[in-house]
Design a protein around this motif. Structure first.
Motif, PDB file in Angstrom:
ATOM      1  N   ALA A 100      48.598  58.027  25.732  1.00  9.26           N
ATOM      2  CA  ALA A 100      49.379  58.735  24.710  1.00  9.26           C
ATOM      3  C   ALA A 100      50.617  59.396  25.305  1.00  9.26           C
ATOM      4  O   ALA A 100      51.453  59.913  24.560  1.00  9.26           O
ATOM      5  CB  ALA A 100      48.511  59.778  24.018  1.00  9.26           C
ATOM      6  N   GLY A 101      50.721  59.392  26.637  1.00  9.72           N
ATOM      7  CA  GLY A 101      51.905  59.930  27.296  1.00  9.72           C
ATOM      8  C   GLY A 101      51.659  61.113  28.204  1.00  9.72           C
ATOM      9  O   GLY A 101      52.564  61.551  28.923  1.00  9.72           O
ATOM     10  N   PHE A 102      50.444  61.647  28.205  1.00  6.89           N
ATOM     11  CA  PHE A 102      50.156  62.844  28.990  1.00  6.89           C
ATOM     12  C   PHE A 102      50.041  62.532  30.476  1.00  6.89           C
ATOM     13  O   PHE A 102      49.577  61.457  30.871  1.00  6.89           O
ATOM     14  CB  PHE A 102      48.871  63.517  28.502  1.00  6.89           C
ATOM     15  N   ALA A 103      50.465  63.504  31.286  1.00  2.05           N
ATOM     16  CA  ALA A 103      50.403  63.383  32.742  1.00  2.05           C
ATOM     17  C   ALA A 103      49.356  64.351  33.300  1.00  2.05           C
ATOM     18  O   ALA A 103      48.895  65.262  32.603  1.00  2.05           O
ATOM     19  CB  ALA A 103      51.770  63.692  33.350  1.00  2.05           C
ATOM     20  N   GLN A 104      48.990  64.131  34.545  1.00  2.91           N
ATOM     21  CA  GLN A 104      48.041  65.004  35.245  1.00  2.91           C
ATOM     22  C   GLN A 104      46.766  65.202  34.419  1.00  2.91           C
ATOM     23  O   GLN A 104      46.256  66.319  34.285  1.00  2.91           O
ATOM     24  CB  GLN A 104      48.690  66.350  35.580  1.00  2.91           C
ATOM     25  N   PHE A 131      57.897  70.178  25.967  1.00  2.00           N
ATOM     26  CA  PHE A 131      57.807  69.707  27.341  1.00  2.00           C
ATOM     27  C   PHE A 131      57.246  70.840  28.206  1.00  2.00           C
ATOM     28  O   PHE A 131      57.696  71.982  28.112  1.00  2.00           O
ATOM     29  CB  PHE A 131      59.169  69.236  27.844  1.00  2.00           C
ATOM     30  N   GLY A 132      56.256  70.514  28.994  1.00  2.00           N
ATOM     31  CA  GLY A 132      55.530  71.540  29.732  1.00  2.00           C
ATOM     32  C   GLY A 132      54.318  72.045  28.973  1.00  2.00           C
ATOM     33  O   GLY A 132      53.547  72.860  29.500  1.00  2.00           O
ATOM     34  N   GLY A 133      54.129  71.544  27.749  1.00  2.00           N
ATOM     35  CA  GLY A 133      52.976  71.950  26.952  1.00  2.00           C
ATOM     36  C   GLY A 133      51.701  71.284  27.435  1.00  2.00           C
ATOM     37  O   GLY A 133      51.720  70.255  28.114  1.00  2.00           O
ATOM     38  N   ARG A 134      50.575  71.856  27.074  1.00  2.00           N
ATOM     39  CA  ARG A 134      49.298  71.366  27.584  1.00  2.00           C
ATOM     40  C   ARG A 134      48.340  71.006  26.448  1.00  2.00           C
ATOM     41  O   ARG A 134      48.322  71.648  25.399  1.00  2.00           O
ATOM     42  CB  ARG A 134      48.662  72.402  28.513  1.00  2.00           C
ATOM     43  N   PHE A 135      47.558  69.993  26.712  1.00  2.41           N
ATOM     44  CA  PHE A 135      46.557  69.481  25.778  1.00  2.41           C
ATOM     45  C   PHE A 135      45.179  69.744  26.368  1.00  2.41           C
ATOM     46  O   PHE A 135      44.923  69.437  27.536  1.00  2.41           O
ATOM     47  CB  PHE A 135      46.771  67.973  25.592  1.00  2.41           C
ATOM     48  N   PHE A 136      44.290  70.303  25.555  1.00  8.81           N
ATOM     49  CA  PHE A 136      42.917  70.532  25.998  1.00  8.81           C
ATOM     50  C   PHE A 136      41.950  70.063  24.909  1.00  8.81           C
ATOM     51  O   PHE A 136      42.132  70.366  23.728  1.00  8.81           O
ATOM     52  CB  PHE A 136      42.658  72.013  26.287  1.00  8.81           C
ATOM     53  N   CYS A 137      40.923  69.343  25.329  1.00  9.89           N
ATOM     54  CA  CYS A 137      39.917  68.832  24.400  1.00  9.89           C
ATOM     55  C   CYS A 137      38.524  69.119  24.950  1.00  9.89           C
ATOM     56  O   CYS A 137      38.242  68.851  26.125  1.00  9.89           O
ATOM     57  CB  CYS A 137      40.099  67.327  24.201  1.00  9.89           C
ATOM     58  N   LEU A 138      37.666  69.651  24.107  1.00 11.04           N
ATOM     59  CA  LEU A 138      36.257  69.868  24.435  1.00 11.04           C
ATOM     60  C   LEU A 138      35.448  68.982  23.495  1.00 11.04           C
ATOM     61  O   LEU A 138      35.638  69.038  22.276  1.00 11.04           O
ATOM     62  CB  LEU A 138      35.892  71.343  24.231  1.00 11.04           C
ATOM     63  N   GLU A 139      34.589  68.154  24.067  1.00 13.71           N
ATOM     64  CA  GLU A 139      33.855  67.220  23.213  1.00 13.71           C
ATOM     65  C   GLU A 139      32.529  66.834  23.848  1.00 13.71           C
ATOM     66  O   GLU A 139      32.395  66.801  25.069  1.00 13.71           O
ATOM     67  CB  GLU A 139      34.700  65.961  22.983  1.00 13.71           C
ATOM     68  N   PHE A 140      31.541  66.560  23.003  1.00  9.74           N
ATOM     69  CA  PHE A 140      30.299  65.986  23.510  1.00  9.74           C
ATOM     70  C   PHE A 140      30.607  64.658  24.192  1.00  9.74           C
ATOM     71  O   PHE A 140      31.487  63.916  23.765  1.00  9.74           O
ATOM     72  CB  PHE A 140      29.310  65.758  22.360  1.00  9.74           C
ATOM     73  N   SER A 141      29.868  64.371  25.264  1.00  7.75           N
ATOM     74  CA  SER A 141      30.108  63.148  26.013  1.00  7.75           C
ATOM     75  C   SER A 141      28.768  62.523  26.391  1.00  7.75           C
ATOM     76  O   SER A 141      27.792  62.680  25.649  1.00  7.75           O
ATOM     77  CB  SER A 141      30.961  63.455  27.258  1.00  7.75           C
ATOM     78  N   ARG A 142      28.724  61.835  27.516  1.00  8.11           N
ATOM     79  CA  ARG A 142      27.505  61.142  27.934  1.00  8.11           C
ATOM     80  C   ARG A 142      26.997  61.735  29.232  1.00  8.11           C
ATOM     81  O   ARG A 142      27.708  61.750  30.238  1.00  8.11           O
ATOM     82  CB  ARG A 142      27.783  59.654  28.114  1.00  8.11           C
ATOM     83  N   CYS A 143      25.767  62.198  29.201  1.00  9.96           N
ATOM     84  CA  CYS A 143      25.181  62.850  30.373  1.00  9.96           C
ATOM     85  C   CYS A 143      25.000  61.839  31.503  1.00  9.96           C
ATOM     86  O   CYS A 143      24.532  60.717  31.288  1.00  9.96           O
ATOM     87  CB  CYS A 143      23.841  63.476  29.997  1.00  9.96           C
ATOM     88  N   GLU A 144      25.359  62.262  32.710  1.00  5.36           N
ATOM     89  CA  GLU A 144      25.269  61.389  33.878  1.00  5.36           C
ATOM     90  C   GLU A 144      24.080  61.741  34.766  1.00  5.36           C
ATOM     91  O   GLU A 144      23.904  61.131  35.832  1.00  5.36           O
ATOM     92  CB  GLU A 144      26.570  61.479  34.680  1.00  5.36           C
ATOM     93  N   TRP A 145      23.282  62.716  34.379  1.00  6.59           N
ATOM     94  CA  TRP A 145      22.077  63.059  35.133  1.00  6.59           C
ATOM     95  C   TRP A 145      20.932  62.203  34.602  1.00  6.59           C
ATOM     96  O   TRP A 145      20.498  62.398  33.442  1.00  6.59           O
ATOM     97  CB  TRP A 145      21.745  64.528  34.971  1.00  6.59           C
TER      98      TRP A 145
END
Length: 243
Positions: free
Chosen positions: A220-224, A154-168
């Motif tokens: 999945a349950g994550f906040a903020q 509790f209080g732990g953090r999740f971070f994900c870096l991933e290719f996505s879709r360009c909006e330009w």
């Protein structure tokens, strides 16, 4: 999970995707840095630096780096004093990471063969969970996100870096043409594996957009939860907290 899942532009049975993805990464493990250089023009190194700054690992924290076999993220976090467990479903990727760590004199990392969908770790054992350029290759992404939530304190953090879709708009067209038409051909010449690179660029197109993936993290349950585009959305950094 549905009866079929996307493997690039194809729909296949879940177990077939797991098998095929495993084959792709077993074949490209030794050339993983080259793969990322081809797909990002070398920018993945800067993105990973930015990612670790956002994670802000601190001395003594336990962090699980999922799909981190070759060690790129783990090495950066270990330099900041974090206790990093490097987990990957593919033993070939882990072997490359261990070899790279030995050559660089990086010690203290734990290496673990793990399926992101069914982790063997105890619940509430990690302060942080990171995954960089790996989540789109997971067969059951919601299951992996639930497992990330489970193993975090509790209080732990999740971070994900991933290719996505360009909006330009204009740049998006250029990037799409480059990735779809050039990357697989360069992969054929340089890495001698066009099929692997074809899957990798197709998998980006099939991955949920930033808003949709952010919603999946929240489910999945994550906040903020947050979603931050990089280079117009070519890459996105997502985060969430277990609170």
């Amino acid at each position: 999970m549905s009866e079929t899942v996307s493997y690039g532009f194809q729909e296949v049975a879940p177990e077939e995707k797991t098998r095929r993805v495993g084959s792709v990464f077993a074949r490209v493990a030794a050339r993983y840095d080259l793969m990322n250089d081809l797909m990002s023009g070398g920018l993945h190194r800067l993105w990973k630096d930015d990612f670790v700054r956002a994670v802000n690992p601190r001395g003594g924290e336990r962090i699980l780096d999922m799909a981190g076999g070759t060690g790129d993220i783990a090495f950066r976090m270990a330099k900041r004093g974090a206790q990093v467990t490097v987990a990957d479903i593919n033993p070939a990727m882990l072997d490359v990471g261990k070899e790279r760590a030995a050559k660089r004199g990086i010690e203290g990392l734990d290496w673990s063969e793990q399926n992101a969908e069914v982790l063997s770790f105890e619940s509430a054992g990690f302060d942080g969970y990171t995954i960089a350029f790996g989540i789109r290759n997971v067969t059951d992404i919601p299951a992996a996100l639930r497992e990330a939530y489970r193993v975090l304190k509790f209080g732990g953090r999740f971070f994900c870096l991933e290719f996505s879709r360009c909006e330009w708009p204009v740049f998006a067209d250029v990037y799409d043409a480059y990735s779809m038409n050039v990357v697989p051909k360069v992969g054929k010449v340089v890495a001698r594996d066009e099929e692997a690179y074809q899957y990798l660029v197709e998998s980006i197109r099939r991955f949920p957009d930033m808003s949709a993936f952010r919603s999946m993290i929240a489910e999945a349950g994550f906040a903020q939860t947050t979603a931050r585009p990089i280079l117009g959305g070519v890459v996105a950094m997502h985060s969430g907290w277990k609170i």
